[in-house]
Each structure stands twice: as C-alpha cells, then as structure tokens.
Design a protein around this motif. Structure first.
Motif, short mmCIF file in Angstrom:
data_model
loop_
_atom_site.label_atom_id
_atom_site.label_comp_id
_atom_site.label_asym_id
_atom_site.label_seq_id
_atom_site.Cartn_x
_atom_site.Cartn_y
_atom_site.Cartn_z
N MET A 14 40.70 32.74 42.53
CA MET A 14 40.86 31.43 43.16
C MET A 14 39.50 30.83 43.54
O MET A 14 39.19 29.69 43.22
N ALA A 15 38.71 31.62 44.28
CA ALA A 15 37.43 31.10 44.78
C ALA A 15 36.47 30.81 43.63
O ALA A 15 35.81 29.76 43.61
N GLU A 34 33.61 37.57 34.99
CA GLU A 34 34.90 38.14 35.42
C GLU A 34 35.10 39.49 34.72
O GLU A 34 34.92 39.60 33.50
N ARG A 35 35.52 40.50 35.51
CA ARG A 35 35.67 41.85 34.92
C ARG A 35 36.86 41.95 33.96
O ARG A 35 36.82 42.72 33.00
N MET A 46 53.08 30.84 46.64
CA MET A 46 52.07 30.53 47.64
C MET A 46 52.41 29.16 48.20
O MET A 46 53.18 28.41 47.60
N GLY A 47 51.84 28.84 49.34
CA GLY A 47 52.10 27.53 49.93
C GLY A 47 50.82 26.92 50.45
O GLY A 47 49.96 27.62 50.98
N LYS A 126 33.24 41.13 31.99
CA LYS A 126 31.92 41.36 32.59
C LYS A 126 32.11 41.94 33.99
O LYS A 126 32.20 41.21 34.99
N LEU A 128 30.81 43.60 37.12
CA LEU A 128 29.53 43.80 37.81
C LEU A 128 29.40 45.25 38.25
O LEU A 128 30.31 45.80 38.88
N ASP A 157 34.39 38.07 44.30
CA ASP A 157 35.06 39.17 43.59
C ASP A 157 36.06 39.91 44.46
O ASP A 157 36.31 41.10 44.27
N THR A 162 32.33 44.17 44.71
CA THR A 162 31.13 44.95 44.36
C THR A 162 29.88 44.21 44.84
O THR A 162 28.89 44.82 45.26
N LEU A 193 55.88 42.00 44.05
CA LEU A 193 56.01 40.56 43.84
C LEU A 193 56.02 40.16 42.37
O LEU A 193 55.54 40.89 41.52
N ASP A 318 38.15 36.25 49.64
CA ASP A 318 38.58 37.56 50.15
C ASP A 318 37.42 38.54 50.29
O ASP A 318 37.52 39.52 51.03
N GLY A 328 49.72 31.81 54.86
CA GLY A 328 49.29 31.04 53.69
C GLY A 328 47.88 30.49 53.82
O GLY A 328 47.62 29.34 53.49
N GLY A 330 44.79 32.54 52.91
CA GLY A 330 43.74 33.26 52.18
C GLY A 330 43.08 32.42 51.12
O GLY A 330 41.86 32.23 51.11
N ALA A 331 43.88 31.86 50.22
CA ALA A 331 43.31 31.04 49.15
C ALA A 331 42.78 29.73 49.70
O ALA A 331 41.75 29.22 49.25
N VAL A 332 43.47 29.19 50.71
CA VAL A 332 43.00 27.95 51.35
C VAL A 332 41.57 28.15 51.83
O VAL A 332 40.68 27.33 51.59
C1 LIG Z 1 51.69 38.17 48.16
C2 LIG Z 1 50.56 37.23 48.47
C3 LIG Z 1 50.85 35.92 48.84
C4 LIG Z 1 49.82 35.04 49.16
N1 LIG Z 1 50.14 33.77 49.54
C5 LIG Z 1 49.16 32.91 49.88
C6 LIG Z 1 49.45 31.55 50.26
O1 LIG Z 1 50.62 31.15 50.34
N2 LIG Z 1 48.42 30.73 50.56
C7 LIG Z 1 47.11 31.15 50.51
O2 LIG Z 1 46.22 30.35 50.79
N3 LIG Z 1 46.80 32.43 50.16
C8 LIG Z 1 47.77 33.31 49.84
N4 LIG Z 1 47.46 34.59 49.47
C9 LIG Z 1 46.05 35.03 49.48
C10 LIG Z 1 45.30 34.64 48.23
O3 LIG Z 1 45.96 35.08 47.06
C11 LIG Z 1 43.89 35.24 48.26
O4 LIG Z 1 43.30 34.98 49.51
C12 LIG Z 1 43.02 34.61 47.18
O5 LIG Z 1 43.55 34.93 45.91
C13 LIG Z 1 41.58 35.10 47.27
O6 LIG Z 1 40.85 34.56 46.22
P1 LIG Z 1 39.47 35.23 45.77
O7 LIG Z 1 38.99 34.41 44.63
O8 LIG Z 1 38.59 35.40 46.94
O9 LIG Z 1 39.85 36.69 45.29
P2 LIG Z 1 40.75 37.12 44.04
O10 LIG Z 1 41.78 36.10 43.77
O11 LIG Z 1 41.14 38.52 44.32
O12 LIG Z 1 39.74 37.09 42.81
C14 LIG Z 1 38.70 38.02 42.66
C15 LIG Z 1 38.31 38.06 41.19
O13 LIG Z 1 37.13 38.85 41.06
C16 LIG Z 1 37.29 39.73 39.95
N5 LIG Z 1 36.42 40.91 40.19
C17 LIG Z 1 36.60 41.90 41.10
N6 LIG Z 1 35.61 42.81 41.01
C18 LIG Z 1 34.77 42.38 40.02
C19 LIG Z 1 33.56 42.88 39.46
N7 LIG Z 1 33.01 44.05 39.87
N8 LIG Z 1 32.96 42.18 38.46
C20 LIG Z 1 33.50 41.01 38.02
N9 LIG Z 1 34.66 40.49 38.50
C21 LIG Z 1 35.28 41.16 39.50
C22 LIG Z 1 38.77 40.07 39.96
O14 LIG Z 1 39.21 40.56 38.72
C23 LIG Z 1 39.38 38.71 40.32
O15 LIG Z 1 39.62 37.92 39.18
C24 LIG Z 1 48.47 35.48 49.12
C25 LIG Z 1 48.17 36.80 48.72
C26 LIG Z 1 49.20 37.67 48.41
C27 LIG Z 1 48.88 39.09 48.02
#
Ligand SMILES: Cc1cc2nc3c(=O)[nH]c(=O)nc-3n(C[C@H](O)[C@H](O)[C@H](O)COP(=O)(O)OP(=O)(O)OC[C@H]3O[C@@H](n4cnc5c(N)ncnc54)[C@H](O)[C@@H]3O)c2cc1C
Length: 457
Positions: A14-15, A34-35, A46-47, A126, A128, A157, A162, A193, A318, A328, A330-332
């Motif tokens: 997401m981020a 991306e790995r 999600m909401g 890829k 890391l 990530d 990492t 899920l 994250d 809801g 985390g992604a926000v």
């Molecule tokens: C059941 C559930 C419901 C949720 N509902 C909501 C909601 O309603 N609203 C909301 O806002 N949030 C919600 N969330 C939270 C949300 O999904 C996360 O906060 C969000 O996905 C975080 O995004 P991110 O990009 O930080 O991490 P991630 O989405 O985890 O992405 C990390 C990426 O980095 C990659 N990566 C990891 N390690 C490496 C490496 N060494 N080298 C290269 N790439 C790597 C991974 O493969 C992945 O693609 C929910 C989560 C869950 C589990």
C-alpha cells in the motif's frame, strides 16, 4: 525536468505504491523494489473514511475508488443465532466529515494503485538483503545479487521490515536507538481472511443492495468473531478473528513471524468451516467460494516504533507503525505517511545534502508521529471492543454500546478525522463537512512555481 535526486522505495505494498504515484506526480525520480515475483490479490475487506478520501479526491483516484467500494452506514453486532446485540450508526459521517465511510476488497484497491504507477518503475523479485549508506549515497543489495544506488531509501516493506533492521543497526552503532525499539511486536489476535468469487444475489440479497453493510458475529462458545462485508461485484470479503488473551486486560503475545504457511491456514479453515456465517449459512459456503490460494492466515501484530529515520533512510507504513486493523487505520496511515513525506521532499534543494534530507525527515516525523500515535491507540481500543472475546471484553462491549452516549463514542472518530493531509504541490480540494480540519503546511516551492507561472502569463 525531474529533480536531480533519486528515491529508492523498498516494498510495493500500500505505502510503496502510493509513494510511487505521488513521487511521479511531484516529478521526483524513483524506483520501487518488491521481493515478490508477482503481486498476488490477497486480502479481505478494508474501510476508508474522510481522513484519506480527501487525498484520494485531490490526486484524482476517488472516482475509481468509488467504483470498487460501497458506502456503509453502520455496523451490526450479532450473536451465533443472528440476534442483534449492538449497533454502531455511521450516517452522521458524511455530513460531519464530508465523506461517507466506504468498504472495499484490498485486491481491488491494489489494482487502482498499480494502474497509477509506471510499470517499468516497479522491480519484482528484488528482495532486499543489505543496505549501506554513506555521506553521499545509499546502496541496496538484493537476494539475486543485483544492487541499486540512490540518494535516499524509503522502507515501505511492512511489519517485518528489512530496511528497519538495517536502519536500527546503523542507529545502534551511533548509540541513538532507544531500547524499546528493539522489543518485538506483540499480537493478541490472528485472522483467516479472503474475498469470494461472485455469489448469488438471489441467495444473498444484501449483495444487490447499493449500500454496504457490515455484520460482525461474536461466537458465544469460542474466541472467534466473524466479519463479512458485501463488496462490489456480488462478492463477500470475510475474515474470522481469533482472540488469544487471558480473561482480563489486553495481554498481547510476543510475535516473531508474520504468518504460518499453508498447513496452519488449512487447519484454521477446517476449524471454522462449520461456524455460522453473519449473512446466513455456514462459513464453508464462503470459504468454498474463495480461491484457496487467496485465503490467508495472518497474525495481527502491533507496535509503535519510535525511530523512523536516520541518515539517508526513512520508514513508512507498517514498517514504523504496525496497527491492529479494527479501526481501519493501518493503510490510511501508510498513505498519510506517503503524502507527508513527498510534501517534505518536494521542498528540498534539487541536489540535497545529507543535512537537507535529515531536515526533511525531521519535519515529516514532527507531523506524522503524533497523528500515528492517535491512530495506533484508537486501533488498540477498537480492536478489543469490536473483536475482544474474553468475558471482560464482552462486558466492556455491552457497557460501551448500551450506556455511553453517541456523542462520546464519536469523539474517537473525531480525533482521527480532523487530520486530513493532502499533498502541498497540487491544488487542494476544499474541506468538506462541518467538523474542523487541522491546518496543513504550505509548500514554499509550489507557491514560487505558481507565482512564476502567473508572471509568465
Ligand atoms: C485483516 C486486515 C484488515 C485490514 N483492514 C484495514 C482497513 O480497513 N483500513 C486500513 O487502513 N488498514 C487496514 N489494514 C492494515 C493495512 O493492510 C496495512 O496497514 C497496510 O497494508 C500497510 O501497508 P504497507 O505498505 O506499510 O505494508 P504491506 O502492505 O505489508 O507491504 C509491504 C511490502 O513490502 C514487501 N517486502 C517486505 N520485505 C521486503 C524485502 N526485504 N525486500 C523487498 N520487498 C519487501 C512485501 O512483499 C510487501 O509487498 C488491515 C490489515 C489486515 C491484516
């Protein structure tokens, strides 16, 4: 002309994808690593509400997002026999904050985001494994032996980042890493899920309704809570949460890994198949309508990390604030990080020094950390109220839903919705609703560009 510095983003979740889109819009050079070999459509419902939809509207993805999401005006809590035990109304949200709450399936949003990032800038496969920074640059090494060099790295990530590991080693060597950041994440819930294939609206009339509906079923004789959401395309996004805690208090467990692999997923599928489902029938009806490879079992870890940056490296999403999902947020917050970080990078010189980067990171942290803490705390409170399944939590849920007046319950929602960042290098969309919004920083560079453009006319 693009700026002369290059951003390396680790992770296309997401981020990472939101960062890619915003960096492209800001004309800043970037590459995403991306790995995974391919992005799999994993996830459930999600909401999102006003605190991110204003940004979506500003950057022009709100209309596409609306197509894959449904407005939702309330959540009903039911017991095993489908008797309603409590309800949270949501109709006031649109009027108060200008945007209704919308639910959607995670893979659908990922597709919208992916369509907004040039494909050649996302490098798959890829992983890391090493990160080295010096006064001039930062170099990433991947598991396939290749490397990439840039001016700064954004660790997007995820919870088991990492990038964070390498940043923390660097901070430890400098003696500036607080001990608390070395403590592991905790978890009190795990989750099964998925999102079904299209199902029959004649059997489930809720699928044909314009408005989305959330039903949460609390099982009376086990620690499970089941949530099901009707999402566009006649599908259900569903999840089964299991609460592991003693009868009192929050009692999270220490976590060391993010999931358990297919055997544990199969075991949990077997465990929950005969559970009553929130919209009628059994969970097996929904599980069997979901492609097996897109069902996952995950731990819902949490931790608010204090250290987010150092030298030429910064964390977002994250990787620096892992929240439980009930509120809801985390992604926000991952998206809010992306917007505020790109705002700060937009204003640095074309050839930034290490000090310029640190100043931009410090400004980002100053805005984001306190707001992420609010979202983190609210997520923790909501998770025990919504999914807590000990006797203590059941009593708490009853007290809150039956005795606390609506205006007091709304205070929590007010806190997260008064913060609605937008990007400072594009025209802002006017604030909607009647509730006040925190002031936003203005981009000096953007103001200069606007006045130069006006003089040129
Ligand atoms: C059941 C559930 C419901 C949720 N509902 C909501 C909601 O309603 N609203 C909301 O806002 N949030 C919600 N969330 C939270 C949300 O999904 C996360 O906060 C969000 O996905 C975080 O995004 P991110 O990009 O930080 O991490 P991630 O989405 O985890 O992405 C990390 C990426 O980095 C990659 N990566 C990891 N390690 C490496 C490496 N060494 N080298 C290269 N790439 C790597 C991974 O493969 C992945 O693609 C929910 C989560 C869950 C589990």
């Amino acid at each position: 002309m693009p700026r002369e510095f290059k951003v390396l983003v680790v992770g296309a979740g997401m981020a990472g994808l939101m960062l890619g889109h915003l960096l492209e819009r800001a004309n800043i050079q970037f590459e995403i690593y991306e790995r995974a070999e391919e992005l799999r459509p994993l996830g459930s419902a999600m909401g999102f509400g006003a605190n991110i939809l204003a940004l979506f509207e500003q950057i022009g993805i709100y209309e596409d997002f609306k197509k894959v999401s449904k407005e939702v005006f309330g959540t009903a809590f039911v017991d095993d026999n489908h008797r309603q035990t409590a309800e949270i109304g949501g109709r006031f949200l649109a009027e108060k904050f200008g945007y209704a709450y919308r639910i959607f399936s995670r893979p659908d949003l990922m597709k919208v985001l992916l369509s907004r990032v040039p494909a050649h800038k996302i490098h798959m496969g890829k992983k890391l494994v090493d990160l080295v920074q010096d006064d001039e640059k930062v170099t990433l090494t991947f598991a396939d032996g290749t490397t990439a060099t840039g001016d700064l790295v954004v660790g997007a990530d995820g919870g088991y980042s990492t990038t964070r590991e390498h940043l923390y080693k660097w901070l430890e060597e400098k003696g500036t890493l607080p001990a608390i950041d070395r403590e592991p994440m905790t978890f009190g819930f795990y989750n099964l899920l998925g999102t079904t294939n299209p199902m029959d609206p004649a059997k489930y009339p809720v699928l044909a309704e314009e408005e989305g509906k959330i039903i949460i079923l609390h099982r009376s004789n086990s620690r499970h809570a089941i949530q099901t959401f009707a999402v566009p395309g006649n599908r259900f996004a569903w999840n089964v949460t299991c609460h592991i805690a003693s009868n009192f208090g929050y009692d999270s467990k220490v976590s060391s890994t993010t999931d358990w692999g297919t055997e544990a997923t199969d075991a949990m599928i077997e465990e929950v198949r005969e559970f009553n489902a929130p919209f009628g029938g059994k969970m097996k009806d929904f599980i069997d309508a979901t492609p097996r490879e897109s069902i996952s079992r995950v731990k819902l870890e949490e931790k608010m990390f204090r250290s987010w940056y150092g030298g030429r490296v910064i964390l977002v999403g994250d990787a620096c604030h892992k929240m439980v999902p009930s509120a809801g947020q985390g992604a926000v917050n991952a998206f809010q990080d992306a917007a505020v970080l790109v705002n700060n990078l937009y204003d640095i010189p074309d050839r930034p020094t290490g000090a310029d980067l640190e100043a931009a990171f410090a400004s980002h942290y100053e805005e984001r950390y306190p707001n992420a803490v609010i979202a983190f705390e609210i997520s923790q409170q909501q998770s025990v109220l919504i999914q807590g399944q000990t006797l203590f939590h059941r009593i708490m849920r009853w007290i809150v839903s039956h005795t606390i007046p609506q205006y007091l319950q709304e205070r929590t929602i007010d806190r997260v919705n008064s913060y609605r960042p937008q990007v400072s290098f594009l025209p802002m969309v006017p604030d909607k609703g009647v509730f006040g919004v925190q002031p936003r920083k203005v981009s000096k560079r953007y103001q200069e560009e606007l006045s130069a453009g006006a003089q040129a006319l």
